[in-house]
Design a protein around this motif. Sequence first.
Motif, PDB file in Angstrom:
ATOM      1  N   GLN A 291       0.815  -1.077   0.044  1.00 22.10           N
ATOM      2  CA  GLN A 291       0.012   0.059   0.000  1.00 22.10           C
ATOM      3  C   GLN A 291       0.863   1.231  -0.205  1.00 22.10           C
ATOM      4  OE1 GLN A 291      -2.408  -0.395   3.363  1.00 22.10           O
ATOM      5  NE2 GLN A 291      -3.616  -2.083   2.549  1.00 22.10           N
ATOM      6  N   VAL A 292       2.343   1.189   0.281  1.00 21.99           N
ATOM      7  CA  VAL A 292       3.026   2.223   0.292  1.00 21.99           C
ATOM      8  C   VAL A 292       4.412   2.028  -0.228  1.00 21.99           C
ATOM      9  CG1 VAL A 292       2.174   3.205   2.324  1.00 21.99           C
ATOM     10  CG2 VAL A 292       3.702   1.613   2.555  1.00 21.99           C
ATOM     11  N   PRO A 293       5.026   2.733  -1.023  1.00 22.60           N
ATOM     12  CA  PRO A 293       6.452   2.421  -1.521  1.00 22.60           C
ATOM     13  C   PRO A 293       7.523   2.071  -0.592  1.00 22.60           C
ATOM     14  CG  PRO A 293       5.963   4.978  -1.739  1.00 22.60           C
ATOM     15  CD  PRO A 293       4.607   4.296  -1.307  1.00 22.60           C
ATOM     16  N   ARG A 294       8.347   1.407  -0.870  1.00 26.39           N
ATOM     17  CA  ARG A 294       9.452   0.604  -0.165  1.00 26.39           C
ATOM     18  C   ARG A 294      10.238   2.071   0.617  1.00 26.39           C
ATOM     19  NH1 ARG A 294      11.978  -3.734   1.646  1.00 26.39           N
ATOM     20  NH2 ARG A 294      14.388  -3.615   2.155  1.00 26.39           N
ATOM     21  N   TYR A 295      10.274   1.988   1.721  1.00 26.98           N
ATOM     22  CA  TYR A 295      11.543   3.053   2.226  1.00 26.98           C
ATOM     23  C   TYR A 295      12.791   2.757   1.912  1.00 26.98           C
ATOM     24  CZ  TYR A 295      13.080   6.486   5.894  1.00 26.98           C
ATOM     25  OH  TYR A 295      13.611   7.433   6.521  1.00 26.98           O
ATOM     26  N   LYS A 296      13.377   3.873   1.426  1.00 26.94           N
ATOM     27  CA  LYS A 296      14.737   3.795   0.947  1.00 26.94           C
ATOM     28  C   LYS A 296      15.665   4.553   2.326  1.00 26.94           C
ATOM     29  CE  LYS A 296      18.387   5.114  -2.496  1.00 26.94           C
ATOM     30  NZ  LYS A 296      18.428   5.658  -3.695  1.00 26.94           N
ATOM     31  N   VAL A 297      16.546   3.701   2.934  1.00 30.91           N
ATOM     32  CA  VAL A 297      17.396   4.076   3.915  1.00 30.91           C
ATOM     33  C   VAL A 297      18.623   3.882   3.498  1.00 30.91           C
ATOM     34  CG1 VAL A 297      17.318   1.937   5.064  1.00 30.91           C
ATOM     35  CG2 VAL A 297      18.051   3.691   6.293  1.00 30.91           C
ATOM     36  N   VAL A 298      19.462   5.278   3.729  1.00 31.91           N
ATOM     37  CA  VAL A 298      20.827   5.243   3.125  1.00 31.91           C
ATOM     38  C   VAL A 298      21.913   5.494   4.428  1.00 31.91           C
ATOM     39  CG1 VAL A 298      22.478   6.307   1.720  1.00 31.91           C
ATOM     40  CG2 VAL A 298      20.026   6.132   0.990  1.00 31.91           C
ATOM     41  N   LYS A 299      22.904   4.561   4.388  1.00 33.50           N
ATOM     42  CA  LYS A 299      23.816   4.655   5.483  1.00 33.50           C
ATOM     43  C   LYS A 299      25.157   5.121   4.998  1.00 33.50           C
ATOM     44  CE  LYS A 299      26.382   2.040   9.040  1.00 33.50           C
ATOM     45  NZ  LYS A 299      26.412   0.448   9.529  1.00 33.50           N
ATOM     46  N   THR A 300      25.919   6.190   5.653  1.00 32.22           N
ATOM     47  CA  THR A 300      27.217   6.848   4.912  1.00 32.22           C
ATOM     48  C   THR A 300      28.355   6.264   6.029  1.00 32.22           C
ATOM     49  OG1 THR A 300      26.035   8.769   4.167  1.00 32.22           O
ATOM     50  CG2 THR A 300      28.046   8.781   4.598  1.00 32.22           C
ATOM     51  N   GLU A 301      29.269   5.904   5.371  1.00 30.39           N
ATOM     52  CA  GLU A 301      30.747   5.379   5.992  1.00 30.39           C
ATOM     53  C   GLU A 301      31.828   6.270   5.182  1.00 30.39           C
ATOM     54  OE1 GLU A 301      31.147   1.711   7.266  1.00 30.39           O
ATOM     55  OE2 GLU A 301      29.375   1.268   8.323  1.00 30.39           O
ATOM     56  N   THR A 302      32.845   6.223   5.759  1.00 33.32           N
ATOM     57  CA  THR A 302      34.250   6.904   5.273  1.00 33.32           C
ATOM     58  C   THR A 302      35.303   5.502   5.019  1.00 33.32           C
ATOM     59  OG1 THR A 302      33.608   9.066   6.044  1.00 33.32           O
ATOM     60  CG2 THR A 302      36.073   8.721   5.480  1.00 33.32           C
ATOM     61  N   ARG A 303      35.868   5.567   4.032  1.00 31.76           N
ATOM     62  CA  ARG A 303      36.797   4.423   3.801  1.00 31.76           C
ATOM     63  C   ARG A 303      38.109   5.236   3.152  1.00 31.76           C
ATOM     64  NH1 ARG A 303      34.135   2.356   6.797  1.00 31.76           N
ATOM     65  NH2 ARG A 303      33.430  -0.119   6.756  1.00 31.76           N
ATOM     66  N   LYS A 304      39.333   4.657   3.403  1.00 36.06           N
ATOM     67  CA  LYS A 304      40.527   5.140   2.794  1.00 36.06           C
ATOM     68  C   LYS A 304      40.523   4.073   1.519  1.00 36.06           C
ATOM     69  CE  LYS A 304      44.649   7.437   2.782  1.00 36.06           C
ATOM     70  NZ  LYS A 304      44.835   8.930   2.929  1.00 36.06           N
ATOM     71  N   ILE A 305      41.017   4.591   0.401  1.00 32.37           N
ATOM     72  CA  ILE A 305      41.054   3.745  -0.761  1.00 32.37           C
ATOM     73  C   ILE A 305      42.771   3.549  -0.814  1.00 32.37           C
ATOM     74  CG2 ILE A 305      41.190   3.809  -3.405  1.00 32.37           C
ATOM     75  CD1 ILE A 305      39.202   6.127  -3.378  1.00 32.37           C
ATOM     76  N   SER A 306      42.983   2.277  -0.790  1.00 32.77           N
ATOM     77  CA  SER A 306      44.413   1.675  -0.616  1.00 32.77           C
ATOM     78  C   SER A 306      45.253   2.045  -1.828  1.00 32.77           C
ATOM     79  CB  SER A 306      44.415   0.272  -0.297  1.00 32.77           C
ATOM     80  OG  SER A 306      43.947  -0.607  -1.610  1.00 32.77           O
ATOM     81  N   ARG A 307      46.572   1.969  -1.819  1.00 30.54           N
ATOM     82  CA  ARG A 307      47.669   2.184  -2.789  1.00 30.54           C
ATOM     83  C   ARG A 307      47.074   1.257  -4.009  1.00 30.54           C
ATOM     84  NH1 ARG A 307      53.402   3.043  -1.067  1.00 30.54           N
ATOM     85  NH2 ARG A 307      53.688   3.654  -3.454  1.00 30.54           N
ATOM     86  N   ASP A 308      46.653   0.052  -3.748  1.00 33.61           N
ATOM     87  CA  ASP A 308      46.409  -0.750  -4.827  1.00 33.61           C
ATOM     88  C   ASP A 308      44.985  -0.636  -5.243  1.00 33.61           C
ATOM     89  OD1 ASP A 308      45.339  -1.768  -2.607  1.00 33.61           O
ATOM     90  OD2 ASP A 308      45.934  -3.881  -2.854  1.00 33.61           O
TER      91      ASP A 308
END
Length: 416
Positions: A295-312
């Motif tokens: 009866q209602v559209p699916r709720y979109k929940v977004v989580k934010t995290e921080t990551r360091k991109i490695s040299r490879d």
Amino acid sequence: MLKMEEWLLIRDLYSQGLNISEISERTGYDRKTVRKYLQLKTLPEPQKRPPRPSKLDPYKPYLLEKINEKHYTAARLFREIQKMGFDGGETIVKDFVRTVRPKQGVPAVLRYETKPGVQAQVDWGELGTVEVDGKLKKLFCFSMILGYSRMRYVECTLSIDTFTLIQCHLNAFQYFGGCTQEILYDNMKQVVIKRAMKSSDSEWNSQYEDFFKHYGFIPRLCRPYRPQTKGKIENTIGYVKRDFFLGREFSSLESLNNQALEWLKRVNSSIHGTTHEIPLERFKNEKEKLNLLNQVPRYKVVKTETRKISRDCYISYLGNKYSVPYKFAGRTAKLQIFEGKFEVYVDYEKVCEHEILPGNCRVTRKKEHFKGLLSEILNENSKCKKSPHILLKFSGLEVEKRSLDVYETFSDGGLE
């Protein structure tokens, strides 16, 4: 063997002057029996018969060890010794566990039953620690139970933040096929920031408030310091620990949750100790009367995290590695996680996205993320060969120039 009253009767009759034959005739006992008990000054203690061998005897040491180790349920211990060859019934196991387990007193409470579709109860429980990405993290258990049918849903998580709470709700709603009119919580900060005397006047967590208004259910808060208000769910948390989690082996969070779904199939199909009915039977045929999700559209929940991109050129998430375009190596990225995938942003620019891998120690490598990297490395190497870096420079030997007068001096006999 005669009872105390019968022995005293024989002695009383004898003291009245009756002989053994008369006492035997009046009481119905054999004369040898009368004579034997008249000779006794005290009634002998009854001899206990040696206990008969039981099918459970070979398994009692194992049961005692498990009971002393953890607070396992009798039902779980019964299933375990069944696998070891026990062919007896579950009742004998429950009786034995009841006799050897330490008794614990609990305060009396008044049980509150809800009507179909009205209320569900939610709580978290901490299960222990697991190693993820080389670090120890706490393992939690989300649990929801429908008040009328007692249908359960459980899910293990590595976090208890608001994002995870909402995602677990969505998974539970999908498992049940709908949601109840209201859901009962304790005063968790992921739900309520500041509690008021009346639940509806409380200051809710803004992200959670957006979620419950989207689906239209009403959050309820149990009274402070009264966990028995949520008695159904409190029992579920303890039951999950004892009957499912303790002593279980798993290779990843997904593996553990898959095992939890199998466990739910069994417990939701077994007779409940309070209702004496099978939760699945009380639930099906629309007896629970849930509000349907379509009866209602699916709720979109977004989580934010921080990551360091490695040299490879990889980032790590939940024990797995995911490639990122090589030009962003060494940079800091933000992950936006939702619906089983995540998007990677560097300086607000979306650079790639990945489906979240099940398990751990797995790697997702997209070829386009490394396209041009090899040629760039070769170009850099060729530049180094064409213009080598010279550390030292040696100049040619210089001969000192002298005046001819010096040589004439030496030819004349040298200096004085």
